[in-house]
Motif scaffolding. Structure first.
Motif, mmCIF file in Angstrom:
data_model
loop_
_atom_site.group_PDB
_atom_site.id
_atom_site.type_symbol
_atom_site.label_atom_id
_atom_site.label_comp_id
_atom_site.label_asym_id
_atom_site.label_seq_id
_atom_site.Cartn_x
_atom_site.Cartn_y
_atom_site.Cartn_z
ATOM 1 N N LEU A 150 0.851 -1.186 0.000
ATOM 2 C CA LEU A 150 0.000 0.000 0.000
ATOM 3 C C LEU A 150 0.889 1.240 0.000
ATOM 4 C CD1 LEU A 150 -2.722 1.481 0.316
ATOM 5 C CD2 LEU A 150 -2.504 1.146 2.798
ATOM 6 N N LYS A 151 0.642 2.142 -0.944
ATOM 7 C CA LYS A 151 1.463 3.336 -1.084
ATOM 8 C C LYS A 151 0.863 4.537 -0.340
ATOM 9 C CE LYS A 151 4.026 3.688 -4.647
ATOM 10 N NZ LYS A 151 4.621 3.957 -5.977
ATOM 11 N N THR A 152 1.686 5.535 -0.130
ATOM 12 C CA THR A 152 1.254 6.708 0.623
ATOM 13 C C THR A 152 0.086 7.436 -0.040
ATOM 14 O OG1 THR A 152 2.967 8.009 -0.509
ATOM 15 C CG2 THR A 152 3.503 7.127 1.663
ATOM 16 N N ASP A 153 -0.044 7.298 -1.366
ATOM 17 C CA ASP A 153 -1.118 7.995 -2.070
ATOM 18 C C ASP A 153 -2.398 7.194 -2.168
ATOM 19 O OD1 ASP A 153 -0.399 6.058 -3.888
ATOM 20 O OD2 ASP A 153 0.094 7.446 -5.517
ATOM 21 N N GLY A 154 -2.465 6.045 -1.462
ATOM 22 C CA GLY A 154 -3.672 5.230 -1.464
ATOM 23 C C GLY A 154 -3.780 4.277 -2.628
ATOM 24 N N THR A 155 -2.746 4.192 -3.453
ATOM 25 C CA THR A 155 -2.711 3.197 -4.518
ATOM 26 C C THR A 155 -1.993 1.954 -4.015
ATOM 27 O OG1 THR A 155 -0.672 4.070 -5.473
ATOM 28 C CG2 THR A 155 -2.762 4.980 -6.286
ATOM 29 N N VAL A 156 -2.005 0.895 -4.832
ATOM 30 C CA VAL A 156 -1.488 -0.394 -4.387
ATOM 31 C C VAL A 156 -0.576 -0.997 -5.446
ATOM 32 C CG1 VAL A 156 -2.132 -2.712 -3.596
ATOM 33 C CG2 VAL A 156 -3.582 -0.749 -3.018
ATOM 34 N N ALA A 157 0.521 -1.572 -5.011
ATOM 35 C CA ALA A 157 1.458 -2.286 -5.881
ATOM 36 C C ALA A 157 1.363 -3.778 -5.602
ATOM 37 C CB ALA A 157 2.881 -1.795 -5.638
ATOM 38 N N SER A 209 -3.822 -2.302 -9.934
ATOM 39 C CA SER A 209 -3.235 -1.035 -10.378
ATOM 40 C C SER A 209 -4.261 0.090 -10.479
ATOM 41 C CB SER A 209 -2.539 -1.206 -11.728
ATOM 42 O OG SER A 209 -3.447 -1.657 -12.720
ATOM 43 N N ASP A 210 -5.548 -0.255 -10.585
ATOM 44 C CA ASP A 210 -6.574 0.780 -10.692
ATOM 45 C C ASP A 210 -7.221 1.113 -9.345
ATOM 46 O OD1 ASP A 210 -7.839 -1.685 -10.448
ATOM 47 O OD2 ASP A 210 -9.485 -1.157 -11.800
ATOM 48 N N TRP A 211 -6.774 0.507 -8.272
ATOM 49 C CA TRP A 211 -7.337 0.801 -6.961
ATOM 50 C C TRP A 211 -6.913 2.194 -6.490
ATOM 51 C CZ3 TRP A 211 -6.847 -4.094 -3.301
ATOM 52 C CH2 TRP A 211 -7.665 -5.117 -3.802
ATOM 53 N N ARG A 212 -7.838 2.883 -5.835
ATOM 54 C CA ARG A 212 -7.578 4.214 -5.307
ATOM 55 C C ARG A 212 -8.192 4.343 -3.913
ATOM 56 N NH1 ARG A 212 -4.989 3.685 -9.150
ATOM 57 N NH2 ARG A 212 -4.627 5.070 -10.943
ATOM 58 N N ASP A 213 -7.699 5.289 -3.143
ATOM 59 C CA ASP A 213 -8.248 5.603 -1.823
ATOM 60 C C ASP A 213 -8.240 4.400 -0.876
ATOM 61 O OD1 ASP A 213 -8.853 8.249 -2.657
ATOM 62 O OD2 ASP A 213 -10.690 7.525 -3.601
ATOM 63 N N ILE A 214 -7.202 3.585 -0.970
ATOM 64 C CA ILE A 214 -7.072 2.406 -0.114
ATOM 65 C C ILE A 214 -6.323 2.784 1.163
ATOM 66 C CG2 ILE A 214 -6.186 0.047 0.028
ATOM 67 C CD1 ILE A 214 -8.433 0.391 -2.014
ATOM 68 N N VAL A 215 -6.804 2.258 2.303
ATOM 69 C CA VAL A 215 -6.165 2.546 3.584
ATOM 70 C C VAL A 215 -5.656 1.286 4.288
ATOM 71 C CG1 VAL A 215 -7.393 4.709 4.002
ATOM 72 C CG2 VAL A 215 -8.408 2.542 4.752
#
Length: 300
Positions: free
Chosen positions: A230-237, A250-256
């Motif tokens: 989980l990246k600092t910008d809420g995206t995921v690798a 790769s299209d996920w957003r706003d993940i905590v």
């Protein structure tokens, strides 16, 4: 009250949030903001029988590799009074946690359960054929992770210890330092460093350890043969085995928060909803109707 270890204050790197989502071989668990728990997926051994749970502050799900003769699983819940509950497959006593006290974190592996105590010591029940439960001598631990056959402990000084199967050197973590979170898969181990980079060791057949280029990571999760960041910008690798599309994030957003099962991946969004990709043979990805799933990161 919540369960907080005094040892956590000693850790010189950022502590990860307590687990509010968890993924097993064939099921998925979510902790709601009211302390109740949701579950979907295979319930052959009652691993989803959590509807009566209350006052839960963290959850864990037993994870196993994808072999067809596996899949039996259990679910663990940490309560606000620092006791533990468990349901599901109990052939090896992995659910015998009713007498545990002063627990601040839990982890579930294949056929075993690990508990971190307030004083930094660790307890374990379940299968111990390869020494994966030999944690009685551990101290100053602030986080634990359970792979299939090995167990990882993060110490208050940011170093890491390990016991259990070491066939692919997945327990060779004694040289690691500045680690803030740990995760364990089938045959590999992942460590998140204080600078947001990631360490990996163990079996790399599917590229699950190819994380050397990652940066800006704030949380990690590990499936059988894939690794999620989980990246600092809420995206995921994601790297590793992707037969079921479990790395298609790769299209996920706003993940905590993130969790990884054997062949599926779960993401908790800022609005308390949950997304999932990967193996859904048993409905373990049917989380689109979930809401109010709790993210505790703001309390850490």
């Amino acid at each position: 009250m919540d369960c907080i270890s005094p040892k956590e204050a000693d850790l010189k790197v950022k502590r990860p949030p307590k687990d509010t989502i968890a993924a097993g071989r064939r099921h998925t668990i979510g902790l709601k903001s009211d302390g109740t728990v949701a579950a979907v997926g295979d319930n052959k051994y009652g691993q989803c029988d959590v509807s009566g749970w209350r006052d839960i502050v963290a959850v864990a799900a037993g994870n196993v590799h994808m072999a067809r003769n596996t899949g039996n699983a259990h679910t663990v819940g940490l309560k606000s009074d620092c006791t533990v509950v468990a349901v599901g497959w109990n052939k090896h006593g992995q659910c015998d946690v009713n007498d545990w006290r002063d627990i601040v974190a839990v982890a579930a592996g294949w056929r075993r359960t690990i508990g971190l105590k307030k004083d930094g010591s660790v307890v374990a029940v379940g299968r111990n054929n390869e020494g994966e439960c030999n944690v009685s001598g551990w101290h100053d631990i602030v986080a634990v992770a359970a792979g299939d056959w090995h167990t990882i402990g993060l110490k208050s000084d940011g170093t890491v210890t390990a016991v259990g199967n070491n066939r692919y050197h997945q327990c060779n973590v004694n040289s690691w330092h500045d680690i803030g979170a740990v995760a364990a898969g089938y045959l590999h181990t992942i460590g998140l460093k204080s600078d947001g980079t990631v360490k990996a060791i163990g079996n790399n057949k599917y590229g699950q350890c190819d994380v050397s280029g990652w940066s800006g990571i704030v949380a990690i999760a590990v499936g059988s043969n894939h690794t999620i960041g989980l990246k600092t910008d809420g995206t995921v690798a994601a790297v590793g085995w992707n037969e079921y599309g479990q790395c298609n994030v790769s299209d996920w957003r706003d993940i905590v928060a993130i969790a990884a099962g054997c062949g599926h991946t779960i993401g908790l969004k800022t609005d308390g909803t949950v997304v999932a990709v990967g193996d859904n043979e048993y409905g373990q990805c049917d989380v689109s109707g979930w809401w109010g799933i709790y993210f505790q990161g703001s309390q850490q």
